[in-house]
Design a protein around this motif. Structure first.
Motif, PDB file in Angstrom:
ATOM      1  N   PHE A  42      40.063  37.632  44.900  1.00  0.00           N
ATOM      2  CA  PHE A  42      39.163  37.236  43.816  1.00  0.00           C
ATOM      3  C   PHE A  42      39.679  37.762  42.475  1.00  0.00           C
ATOM      4  O   PHE A  42      39.580  37.085  41.451  1.00  0.00           O
ATOM      5  N   ALA A  43      40.220  38.984  42.481  1.00  0.00           N
ATOM      6  CA  ALA A  43      40.761  39.559  41.253  1.00  0.00           C
ATOM      7  C   ALA A  43      42.000  38.792  40.792  1.00  0.00           C
ATOM      8  O   ALA A  43      42.256  38.683  39.583  1.00  0.00           O
ATOM      9  N   TYR A  44      42.753  38.279  41.730  1.00  0.00           N
ATOM     10  CA  TYR A  44      43.909  37.440  41.378  1.00  0.00           C
ATOM     11  C   TYR A  44      43.457  36.219  40.585  1.00  0.00           C
ATOM     12  O   TYR A  44      44.077  35.862  39.573  1.00  0.00           O
ATOM     13  N   PHE A  71      32.979  35.251  41.091  1.00  0.00           N
ATOM     14  CA  PHE A  71      31.577  35.623  41.255  1.00  0.00           C
ATOM     15  C   PHE A  71      30.879  34.728  42.281  1.00  0.00           C
ATOM     16  O   PHE A  71      30.189  35.215  43.189  1.00  0.00           O
ATOM     17  N   LEU A  72      31.061  33.425  42.166  1.00  0.00           N
ATOM     18  CA  LEU A  72      30.389  32.489  43.074  1.00  0.00           C
ATOM     19  C   LEU A  72      30.922  32.612  44.503  1.00  0.00           C
ATOM     20  O   LEU A  72      30.149  32.597  45.468  1.00  0.00           O
ATOM     21  N   LEU A  73      32.231  32.732  44.651  1.00  0.00           N
ATOM     22  CA  LEU A  73      32.813  32.880  45.987  1.00  0.00           C
ATOM     23  C   LEU A  73      32.329  34.173  46.655  1.00  0.00           C
ATOM     24  O   LEU A  73      31.944  34.168  47.827  1.00  0.00           O
ATOM     25  N   HIS A  74      32.336  35.240  45.899  1.00  0.00           N
ATOM     26  CA  HIS A  74      31.899  36.549  46.413  1.00  0.00           C
ATOM     27  C   HIS A  74      30.425  36.511  46.801  1.00  0.00           C
ATOM     28  O   HIS A  74      30.040  36.928  47.894  1.00  0.00           O
ATOM     29  N   GLY A  75      29.593  35.985  45.893  1.00  0.00           N
ATOM     30  CA  GLY A  75      28.166  35.929  46.161  1.00  0.00           C
ATOM     31  C   GLY A  75      27.833  35.043  47.339  1.00  0.00           C
ATOM     32  O   GLY A  75      27.005  35.392  48.193  1.00  0.00           O
ATOM     33  N   LEU A  76      28.494  33.896  47.414  1.00  0.00           N
ATOM     34  CA  LEU A  76      28.245  32.955  48.508  1.00  0.00           C
ATOM     35  C   LEU A  76      28.664  33.544  49.847  1.00  0.00           C
ATOM     36  O   LEU A  76      27.973  33.363  50.866  1.00  0.00           O
ATOM     37  N   TYR A  77      29.774  34.272  49.842  1.00  0.00           N
ATOM     38  CA  TYR A  77      30.249  34.910  51.078  1.00  0.00           C
ATOM     39  C   TYR A  77      29.235  35.930  51.585  1.00  0.00           C
ATOM     40  O   TYR A  77      28.823  35.898  52.750  1.00  0.00           O
ATOM     41  N   ASP A  78      28.810  36.825  50.697  1.00  0.00           N
ATOM     42  CA  ASP A  78      27.846  37.859  51.103  1.00  0.00           C
ATOM     43  C   ASP A  78      26.512  37.252  51.520  1.00  0.00           C
ATOM     44  O   ASP A  78      25.907  37.660  52.521  1.00  0.00           O
ATOM     45  N   THR A 106      27.924  42.659  39.970  1.00  0.00           N
ATOM     46  CA  THR A 106      28.324  43.983  39.483  1.00  0.00           C
ATOM     47  C   THR A 106      29.765  44.319  39.869  1.00  0.00           C
ATOM     48  O   THR A 106      30.519  44.870  39.065  1.00  0.00           O
ATOM     49  N   GLU A 107      30.166  43.952  41.078  1.00  0.00           N
ATOM     50  CA  GLU A 107      31.514  44.274  41.524  1.00  0.00           C
ATOM     51  C   GLU A 107      32.561  43.476  40.764  1.00  0.00           C
ATOM     52  O   GLU A 107      33.564  44.034  40.296  1.00  0.00           O
ATOM     53  N   GLU A 108      32.344  42.171  40.615  1.00  0.00           N
ATOM     54  CA  GLU A 108      33.311  41.348  39.891  1.00  0.00           C
ATOM     55  C   GLU A 108      33.349  41.718  38.412  1.00  0.00           C
ATOM     56  O   GLU A 108      34.421  41.717  37.787  1.00  0.00           O
ATOM     57  N   LEU A 109      32.190  42.032  37.842  1.00  0.00           N
ATOM     58  CA  LEU A 109      32.134  42.404  36.434  1.00  0.00           C
ATOM     59  C   LEU A 109      32.944  43.676  36.171  1.00  0.00           C
ATOM     60  O   LEU A 109      33.787  43.714  35.261  1.00  0.00           O
ATOM     61  N   TRP A 110      32.707  44.711  36.974  1.00  0.00           N
ATOM     62  CA  TRP A 110      33.380  45.976  36.716  1.00  0.00           C
ATOM     63  C   TRP A 110      34.853  45.954  37.098  1.00  0.00           C
ATOM     64  O   TRP A 110      35.673  46.625  36.465  1.00  0.00           O
ATOM     65  N   LYS A 111      35.205  45.197  38.104  1.00  0.00           N
ATOM     66  CA  LYS A 111      36.633  45.052  38.406  1.00  0.00           C
ATOM     67  C   LYS A 111      37.363  44.442  37.215  1.00  0.00           C
ATOM     68  O   LYS A 111      38.450  44.898  36.839  1.00  0.00           O
ATOM     69  N   PHE A 112      36.747  43.427  36.610  1.00  0.00           N
ATOM     70  CA  PHE A 112      37.379  42.788  35.461  1.00  0.00           C
ATOM     71  C   PHE A 112      37.384  43.713  34.250  1.00  0.00           C
ATOM     72  O   PHE A 112      38.405  43.860  33.568  1.00  0.00           O
ATOM     73  N   LEU A 113      36.251  44.340  33.966  1.00  0.00           N
ATOM     74  CA  LEU A 113      36.160  45.207  32.787  1.00  0.00           C
ATOM     75  C   LEU A 113      37.139  46.378  32.855  1.00  0.00           C
ATOM     76  O   LEU A 113      37.761  46.746  31.849  1.00  0.00           O
ATOM     77  N   LEU A 114      37.299  46.957  34.029  1.00  0.00           N
ATOM     78  CA  LEU A 114      38.212  48.086  34.174  1.00  0.00           C
ATOM     79  C   LEU A 114      39.670  47.638  34.049  1.00  0.00           C
ATOM     80  O   LEU A 114      40.492  48.363  33.469  1.00  0.00           O
ATOM     81  N   ALA A 115      39.987  46.447  34.567  1.00  0.00           N
ATOM     82  CA  ALA A 115      41.334  45.904  34.370  1.00  0.00           C
ATOM     83  C   ALA A 115      41.579  45.637  32.886  1.00  0.00           C
ATOM     84  O   ALA A 115      42.674  45.888  32.360  1.00  0.00           O
ATOM     85  N   TYR A 116      40.547  45.168  32.205  1.00  0.00           N
ATOM     86  CA  TYR A 116      40.659  44.910  30.762  1.00  0.00           C
ATOM     87  C   TYR A 116      40.844  46.218  29.993  1.00  0.00           C
ATOM     88  O   TYR A 116      41.579  46.273  29.002  1.00  0.00           O
TER      89      TYR A 116
END
Length: 242
Positions: A150-152, A178-185, A85-95
């Motif tokens: 991650f956003a970079y 997404f994978l890096l974020h999920g794996l970290y958490d 959800t975090e990676e999706l919305w960060k990307f969508l809002l930048a778009y």
């Protein structure tokens, strides 16, 4: 509590310095400042759609997946309720910033928008961490700026896909963050670390990689000032899309 609040404000300093630097990336374009401010606003508001989306996925988990107990449930929570959800919305809002951009924007510009939205989200998320974490965790957040890193990746590879026509970069733009974020958490959870103490190597490595990403980000923007492929217009202005 006062110490944690102080730690929160100190943790914001690297992100604020990065934000100030990014605001100066395209001085030639008068409309750049407006889009930049919009990216900041969207970033600060981004927790709202993230929370709503997470709530829907949590409802799905409870009603359809019957709570998904055990390790699969922990994986679902941290990969989908959080990372996805975090990676999706960060990307969508930048778009969304990109789509409303009043000028023909570049690979560099979209990468800036993606990072700025992520910084806004990180600032807001850190408020929660100020009450639930400790000084060390706040310091790690401030120094690694993981959301921005991650956003970079997302911004750089989405722009690269547009600039080069290589559609595989679209996959990299979302899948890798997404994978890096999920794996970290996921690997920070006590239940996961209880399986094998050596798994702590995973989040530590990702945190170190986030610092590398920050360095790569700075080098990318410095390089973009000198190379036309990064600054030429590849995205149409909002008026041209009507």
């Amino acid at each position: 509590m006062l110490i944690l609040i102080g730690a929160y404000f100190l943790s914001l300093i690297p992100g604020i310095l990065l934000l100030i630097w990014l605001a100066k990336q395209n001085p030639e374009e008068p409309e750049y400042s407006r889009s930049f401010k919009q990216a900041v606003k969207y970033g600060l508001l981004s927790p709202i759609p993230v929370v709503l989306s997470s709530a829907l996925l949590a409802l799905f988990k409870n009603l359809v997946l019957h709570g998904l107990p055990g390790m699969p449930g922990i994986a679902y929570t941290h990969f989908f309720l959080h990372a996805f959800t975090e990676e999706l919305w960060k990307f969508l809002l930048a778009y969304m910033v990109l789509k409303k951009c009043a000028y023909k924007s570049s690979w560099r510009d979209f990468t800036v928008f993606a990072v700025v939205v992520a910084l806004g989200f990180e600032f807001m998320e850190s408020i929660l961490y100020a009450f639930e974490s400790n000084i060390i965790q706040m310091a790690v957040r401030g120094l690694t700026l993981m959301h921005a890193g991650f956003a970079y990746i997302a911004g750089k590879y989405y722009g690269k896909a547009k600039a080069t026509g290589n559609v595989f970069n679209y996959v990299i733009a979302f899948l890798v963050p997404f994978l890096l974020h999920g794996l970290y958490d996921f690997t920070l959870q006590e239940e996961v670390l209880a399986l094998n103490d050596n798994l702590v190597f995973v989040p530590v490595t990702i945190a170190m990689f986030a610092v590398v990403l920050l360095v790569r980000m700075i080098l990318f923007f410095r390089k973009a000032q000198k190379e036309e492929i990064y600054t030429r217009a590849i995205f149409p202005a909002a008026e041209e899309k009507k």
